[in-house]
Design a protein around this motif. Structure first.
Motif, PDB file in Angstrom:
ATOM      1  N   SER A  66      61.093  36.876  18.376  1.00  0.00           N
ATOM      2  CA  SER A  66      61.554  37.340  19.996  1.00  0.00           C
ATOM      3  C   SER A  66      63.001  37.254  20.400  1.00  0.00           C
ATOM      4  CB  SER A  66      61.210  36.345  20.260  1.00  0.00           C
ATOM      5  OG  SER A  66      61.528  36.600  21.910  1.00  0.00           O
ATOM      6  N   ASP A  89      63.799  37.895  23.472  1.00  0.00           N
ATOM      7  CA  ASP A  89      63.646  37.247  24.493  1.00  0.00           C
ATOM      8  C   ASP A  89      64.149  35.893  25.111  1.00  0.00           C
ATOM      9  OD1 ASP A  89      62.849  37.731  27.226  1.00  0.00           O
ATOM     10  OD2 ASP A  89      60.946  38.339  27.208  1.00  0.00           O
ATOM     11  N   GLN A 132      51.415  30.957  21.351  1.00  0.00           N
ATOM     12  CA  GLN A 132      52.895  30.867  22.076  1.00  0.00           C
ATOM     13  C   GLN A 132      53.579  29.939  21.573  1.00  0.00           C
ATOM     14  OE1 GLN A 132      51.087  29.330  25.735  1.00  0.00           O
ATOM     15  NE2 GLN A 132      49.969  31.470  26.650  1.00  0.00           N
ATOM     16  N   GLU A 139      61.749  27.375  27.961  1.00  0.00           N
ATOM     17  CA  GLU A 139      61.118  28.970  28.180  1.00  0.00           C
ATOM     18  C   GLU A 139      60.024  28.768  27.097  1.00  0.00           C
ATOM     19  OE1 GLU A 139      63.501  33.154  27.188  1.00  0.00           O
ATOM     20  OE2 GLU A 139      64.847  32.363  28.338  1.00  0.00           O
ATOM     21  N   LEU A 152      56.540  31.221  25.237  1.00  0.00           N
ATOM     22  CA  LEU A 152      57.017  32.495  24.865  1.00  0.00           C
ATOM     23  C   LEU A 152      55.480  33.331  24.125  1.00  0.00           C
ATOM     24  CD1 LEU A 152      60.104  33.153  22.759  1.00  0.00           C
ATOM     25  CD2 LEU A 152      59.976  33.783  24.924  1.00  0.00           C
ATOM     26  N   ASP A 153      54.594  34.184  24.559  1.00  0.00           N
ATOM     27  CA  ASP A 153      53.125  35.120  24.004  1.00  0.00           C
ATOM     28  C   ASP A 153      53.414  35.098  22.990  1.00  0.00           C
ATOM     29  OD1 ASP A 153      54.894  37.178  23.662  1.00  0.00           O
ATOM     30  OD2 ASP A 153      53.377  37.775  25.744  1.00  0.00           O
ATOM     31  N   SER A 178      54.313  37.629  21.001  1.00  0.00           N
ATOM     32  CA  SER A 178      54.088  38.774  21.009  1.00  0.00           C
ATOM     33  C   SER A 178      56.000  38.605  20.765  1.00  0.00           C
ATOM     34  CB  SER A 178      53.822  39.991  21.363  1.00  0.00           C
ATOM     35  OG  SER A 178      54.345  39.340  23.277  1.00  0.00           O
ATOM     36  N   THR A 234      57.558  37.838  23.787  1.00  0.00           N
ATOM     37  CA  THR A 234      57.078  37.948  25.214  1.00  0.00           C
ATOM     38  C   THR A 234      57.645  36.721  26.076  1.00  0.00           C
ATOM     39  OG1 THR A 234      56.474  39.811  25.343  1.00  0.00           O
ATOM     40  CG2 THR A 234      57.181  39.083  27.249  1.00  0.00           C
ATOM     41  N   GLN A 235      58.565  36.708  26.830  1.00  0.00           N
ATOM     42  CA  GLN A 235      58.475  35.568  28.346  1.00  0.00           C
ATOM     43  C   GLN A 235      58.154  35.292  29.069  1.00  0.00           C
ATOM     44  OE1 GLN A 235      61.693  34.288  31.175  1.00  0.00           O
ATOM     45  NE2 GLN A 235      61.987  34.336  29.495  1.00  0.00           N
ATOM     46  N   ILE A 236      57.212  34.281  28.812  1.00  0.00           N
ATOM     47  CA  ILE A 236      56.122  34.403  30.324  1.00  0.00           C
ATOM     48  C   ILE A 236      55.945  33.361  31.228  1.00  0.00           C
ATOM     49  CG2 ILE A 236      54.676  35.188  28.813  1.00  0.00           C
ATOM     50  CD1 ILE A 236      52.954  33.111  28.055  1.00  0.00           C
ATOM     51  N   GLY A 237      57.294  31.943  30.659  1.00  0.00           N
ATOM     52  CA  GLY A 237      56.729  31.453  31.974  1.00  0.00           C
ATOM     53  C   GLY A 237      58.621  30.223  31.673  1.00  0.00           C
ATOM     54  N   THR A 238      58.642  29.581  32.410  1.00  0.00           N
ATOM     55  CA  THR A 238      60.068  28.253  32.143  1.00  0.00           C
ATOM     56  C   THR A 238      59.913  27.444  33.331  1.00  0.00           C
ATOM     57  OG1 THR A 238      61.104  29.460  34.374  1.00  0.00           O
ATOM     58  CG2 THR A 238      61.612  30.664  31.946  1.00  0.00           C
TER      59      THR A 238
END
Length: 305
Positions: free
Chosen positions: A173, A175, A189, A199, A201-202, A204, A206-210
């Motif tokens: 990542s 991200d 994840q 954070e 991350l999924d 891949s 990519t950030q999906i939540g914080t």
């Protein structure tokens, strides 16, 4: 006099062992900047202090038997305690500023070093291999495939290396902003303490939540709870918090003070994809109590009337 001195020394050793407390599933182990690791209940009650020596203690973990390993960042070593809380001495030494430690499914132990390299040891402490020998490694985590290691360098990337072949892989990542401790979840994840927040991350990268608490400070340490639905994180200034992964709700929090910062966090029974975790039942404390009482009895028998 010599016999009395020997008996007294043995008694002191037995008493020290008796004072150690067996580890409890779900308890939180906080690394400090003063050579100690503090064990707390999930509600923030101090259980015991594991004295590692001096200097900064950072990442730590448990093996499948419940033994505890803590990195002595300032001293170039990894200290080992058994599941009864008794110090077993240095597991490894002469390391270039170790900051993280993880364990695979075969009980091999990997140590990440800020001074360069990931060192692999067998369960007895014998060196097995070295990966990326000149590369800085702060925190890291091993994937379920037993070869892919994710690691951070306090920057904007989460890197990857194949520790079986010593081959660099593409970054997981970019991200992130200031990545510190991280953990891989069973669904692929990744949770990472990212300084200003935590954070999610999924698979891949990519950030999906914080996750965050207002005014918290620098999020640095992180680990998964045995329940599989929450995680723990700590700021360098001593805030310890448990978050629900799905909702972001803060389940509990407390502050640690007087420790020159908090620099690592482990959970007894923590969920890891690579192996380890210390999820075995708690050991009985009766044996330790017996040793302590035996030592006291020996000393009393030698005491003049």
């Amino acid at each position: 006099m010599k016999k009395f001195a020997i008996a007294l020394a043995l008694s002191i050793a037995f008493i020290g062992q008796a004072m150690a407390v067996p580890f409890t599933l779900g308890n939180v182990f906080v690394s400090t900047g003063i050579g100690t690791v503090l064990e707390y209940t999930p509600t923030g009650t101090l259980v015991q202090t594991l004295s590692v020596g001096t200097g900064f203690i950072t990442g730590s973990t448990f093996d499948a038997s419940g033994n505890f390993y803590a990195t002595r960042f300032s001293n170039g070593a990894v200290q080992k305690f058994n599941s009864g809380g008794i110090d077993q001495g240095a597991f490894a030494s002469g390391l270039p500023t170790p900051e993280s430690v993880v364990i695979d499914a075969s009980s091999n132990i990997y140590v990440g070093n800020v001074g360069g390299s990931i060192r692999k040891f067998d369960s007895a402490g014998a060196p097995l291999s070295t990966s990326i020998s000149t590369t800085r490694v702060d925190f890291m985590d091993l994937a379920a495939d037993q070869s892919t290691m994710l690691y951070t360098q306090e920057g904007g990337e989460i890197h990857r290396v194949n520790v079986a072949t010593n081959t660099m892989l593409s970054d997981f990542s970019t991200d992130v902003e200031n990545a510190f401790a991280l953990r891989i979840r069973g669904n692929g994840q990744v949770l990472v303490a990212d300084g200003a927040d935590i954070e999610l991350l999924d698979g891949s990268g990519t950030q999906i939540g914080t996750y965050d608490i207002a005014g918290s400070g620098l999020w640095f340490a992180l680990n998964l709870d045995p329940n599989g639905t929450s995680f723990w994180s700590a700021t360098t200034s001593g805030l310890i918090a448990q978050f629900d992964i799905a909702t972001g709700t803060v389940l509990t929090s407390w502050n640690v003070t007087g420790t020159n910062g908090t620099w690592g966090l482990a959970i007894y029974g923590e969920v890891t994809q690579g192996g380890g975790g210390g999820t075995i039942p708690e050991p009985a404390s009766l044996a330790l109590m017996g040793l302590g009482l035996a030592g006291l009895a020996a000393a009393r028998k030698r005491k003049p009337a």
